[in-house]
Design an enzyme around this catalytic site. Structure first.
Site, PDB file in Angstrom:
ATOM      1  N   LYS A   1       3.396  11.193   6.806  1.00  0.00           N
ATOM      2  CA  LYS A   1       2.689  10.917   7.945  1.00  0.00           C
ATOM      3  C   LYS A   1       3.382  11.675   9.217  1.00  0.00           C
ATOM      4  O   LYS A   1       3.136  12.960   9.244  1.00  0.00           O
ATOM      5  CB  LYS A   1       2.509   9.400   8.224  1.00  0.00           C
ATOM      6  CG  LYS A   1       1.680   8.524   7.053  1.00  0.00           C
ATOM      7  CD  LYS A   1       1.484   7.240   7.885  1.00  0.00           C
ATOM      8  CE  LYS A   1       0.703   6.319   6.558  1.00  0.00           C
ATOM      9  NZ  LYS A   1      -0.870   6.619   6.618  1.00  0.00           N
TER      10      LYS A   1
ATOM     11  N   ASP B   1       9.768   2.140   1.673  1.00  0.00           N
ATOM     12  CA  ASP B   1       8.683   3.005   1.793  1.00  0.00           C
ATOM     13  C   ASP B   1       8.345   2.997   3.212  1.00  0.00           C
ATOM     14  O   ASP B   1       7.476   1.984   3.802  1.00  0.00           O
ATOM     15  CB  ASP B   1       7.499   2.577   0.920  1.00  0.00           C
ATOM     16  CG  ASP B   1       6.058   3.376   1.165  1.00  0.00           C
ATOM     17  OD1 ASP B   1       6.143   4.329   1.828  1.00  0.00           O
ATOM     18  OD2 ASP B   1       5.183   3.093   0.450  1.00  0.00           O
TER      19      ASP B   1
ATOM     20  N   PHE C   1       0.892  -1.048   0.068  1.00  0.00           N
ATOM     21  CA  PHE C   1       0.034  -0.114   0.039  1.00  0.00           C
ATOM     22  C   PHE C   1       0.975   1.127   0.137  1.00  0.00           C
ATOM     23  O   PHE C   1       1.790   1.504   0.870  1.00  0.00           O
ATOM     24  CB  PHE C   1      -1.083  -0.025   1.180  1.00  0.00           C
ATOM     25  CG  PHE C   1      -1.796   1.222   1.048  1.00  0.00           C
ATOM     26  CD1 PHE C   1      -3.165   1.073   0.408  1.00  0.00           C
ATOM     27  CD2 PHE C   1      -1.612   2.270   1.563  1.00  0.00           C
ATOM     28  CE1 PHE C   1      -3.962   2.077   0.198  1.00  0.00           C
ATOM     29  CE2 PHE C   1      -2.590   3.579   1.495  1.00  0.00           C
ATOM     30  CZ  PHE C   1      -3.531   3.549   0.852  1.00  0.00           C
TER      31      PHE C   1
HETATM   32  C1  LIG Z   1       3.620   2.676   3.381  1.00  0.00           C
HETATM   33  C2  LIG Z   1       2.738   3.792   2.998  1.00  0.00           C
HETATM   34  N1  LIG Z   1       3.151   4.324   1.836  1.00  0.00           N
HETATM   35  C3  LIG Z   1       2.421   5.374   1.429  1.00  0.00           C
HETATM   36  C4  LIG Z   1       1.109   5.861   1.908  1.00  0.00           C
HETATM   37  C5  LIG Z   1       0.240   6.789   1.275  1.00  0.00           C
HETATM   38  O1  LIG Z   1       0.461   8.151   2.132  1.00  0.00           O
HETATM   39  P1  LIG Z   1      -0.654   9.202   1.838  1.00  0.00           P
HETATM   40  O2  LIG Z   1      -1.999   8.631   2.572  1.00  0.00           O
HETATM   41  O3  LIG Z   1      -0.093  10.225   2.867  1.00  0.00           O
HETATM   42  O4  LIG Z   1      -0.724   9.797   0.538  1.00  0.00           O
HETATM   43  C6  LIG Z   1       0.793   5.229   3.291  1.00  0.00           C
HETATM   44  C7  LIG Z   1      -0.648   5.454   3.693  1.00  0.00           C
HETATM   45  O5  LIG Z   1      -1.055   4.714   4.460  1.00  0.00           O
HETATM   46  C8  LIG Z   1       1.388   4.101   3.564  1.00  0.00           C
HETATM   47  O6  LIG Z   1       1.168   3.368   4.666  1.00  0.00           O
END
Ligand SMILES: Cc1ncc(COP(=O)(O)O)c(C=O)c1O
Length: 413
Positions: free
Chosen positions: A252, A223, A138
């Site tokens: 975040k 990520d 995700f």
């Molecule tokens: C591992 C990871 N990458 C990227 C994102 C995307 O972040 P955003 O919701 O701020 O676009 C998330 C969101 O939950 C995430 O858990």
């Protein structure tokens, strides 16, 4: 429902299914609804509120900077951006940082950097670069990102998708080796899959992936939008495997729970593929974001929140296991990123979250069967104990409703 919730239902897109609580105030690990009921926040806005709600130092940094200079765009330099980027790079062991706003934008930036690096540095033929990702990933909701998701709902109705991605199973380094080709630019991976249900890979997985990537001259991009910044018990989750990735995405908690602040960090070799005009964002790296982001990083280190996450996480995981409810399956995670499986024979995770809310615990289900527990990293031992008491009571009531008891089920097992 209140007037405000009615308006939200009438005028808002129905792309979320929130729990039926209407919040109006937050302080530390607590949230209050409009009726004045207090909840322990075990969600932290999907891990964005690591410092708790309205942390006084973050609010002070926000308001001081807002009244001095908030947004300029990158058309001009400001006195805030450099110190923020320097701190970010020093802490993560990376050379350069490119600031964005949301996590998805940081991942999009990583994808663009990896592709350009493949063409300009590695020598991959034009339009042939491939990026390997894991099933269950995700990384946000842009069309490119949902295009490489394995989740049917995230993709349904949004194609055609960006080509150039290859999926492999998560946690299987042999599959990564097999997926390598001369056109492979990067492997983008979450050290622990968050939205997939807090999936922890086998020990040594990331280190093996790093070795495979190095051998094939492929970028390892972690990520860490969710796992980063102390959440799993170290500044980056990759550090627990002794890995320094070629690129890292953060988001975040980088905004201190106040603003969307994200970044892609990388080595000079990777980041220097970007020239002026190649990439950008109106709000990325604005002085307000930089001031709050820098304060968030300072707090993380000064309050040693990584260590706290490790300790409190161990306590919370042990306590959840000790509940011994037949409705609770596996409890897993690292630091304060914890997933608890519910027994799908008797219960779905949404029902569990609704019941928990009635007992003053706010959390959110993921994938029908998992309840996540990811409180702010500032949570204390007493607060963990109080949360466990409430969770225990909520599950006792769920057991009563499902007609199972702790003794009966364990006798049957
Ligand atoms: C591992 C990871 N990458 C990227 C994102 C995307 O972040 P955003 O919701 O701020 O676009 C998330 C969101 O939950 C995430 O858990």
């Amino acid at each position: 429902m209140s007037k405000a919730s009615d308006l939200e239902a009438q005028y808002g897109a129905h792309n979320y299914h929130p729990l039926d609580v209407e919040l109006t105030r937050g302080q530390g690990i607590y949230l209050w609804d409009i009726a004045g009921r207090r909840y322990i926040d075990m969600m932290s806005a999907y891990s964005a509120v690591s410092f708790g709600h309205s942390h006084p130092r973050l609010v002070a940094a926000l308001s001081a900077q807002a009244s001095q200079l908030a947004v300029t765009s990158r058309a001009f330099r400001t006195d805030r951006l450099g110190p923020f980027l320097a701190r970010l790079c020093t802490l993560t062991g990376q050379d350069r940082a490119l600031p964005m706003n949301t996590g998805a934008e940081a991942v999009e930036t990583a994808i663009k950097a990896a592709r350009k690096w493949a063409y300009k540095v590695k020598g991959v033929a034009a339009e042939r670069a491939e990026i390997v990702v894991c099933k269950g990933n995700f990384a946000g909701r842009t069309t490119t990102i949902v295009g490489f998701s394995s989740e049917a709902q995230y993709r349904d109705g949004f194609g055609p998708f960006t080509p150039g991605f290859r999926q492999i199973p998560f946690g299987d380094s042999g599959a990564l080796e097999a997926a390598m080709s001369p056109n492979t630019a990067a492997f983008i991976v979450e050290p622990i899959q968050g939205e997939a249900g807090i999936i922890v890979p086998p020990r040594g997985y990331l280190a093996r992936c790093a070795e495979i990537c190095r051998r094939h001259r492929v970028l390892l991009i972690c990520d860490e939008v969710q796992t980063g910044l102390g959440r799993t018990g170290s500044l980056l989750a990759a550090q627990q495997e002794g890995v320094v990735p070629d690129g890292v995405t953060l988001g975040k908690a980088l905004g201190g729970g106040l603003l969307p602040v994200s970044a892609f960090l990388a080595s000079r070799e990777v980041m220097d593929v970007f020239a002026p005009g190649d990439h950008g964002s109106t709000f990325g790296g604005n002085p307000l974001a930089a001031a709050v982001g820098l304060t968030a990083l300072d707090l993380l280190i000064e309050e040693d929140l990584s260590t706290r996450a490790a300790k409190m996480g161990a306590l919370l995981r042990a306590g959840l296991k000790d509940i011994g409810s037949p409705l609770v399956g596996e409890v897993r995670g690292q630091g304060l990123l914890i997933g608890m499986e519910v027994n799908a024979r008797h219960l779905n995770a949404r029902t569990a979250c609704e019941k928990l809310a009635r007992f003053g615990i706010l959390s959110k289900d993921t994938h029908d069967t998992v309840v996540r527990f990811a409180p702010p990293l500032i949570i204390t031992e007493d607060q963990v104990e109080a949360a466990l008491v409430a969770i225990d009571r909520a599950f006792a009531e769920l057991e009563h409703e499902a007609g199972v008891t702790r003794e009966l089920e364990s006798a049957a097992a």
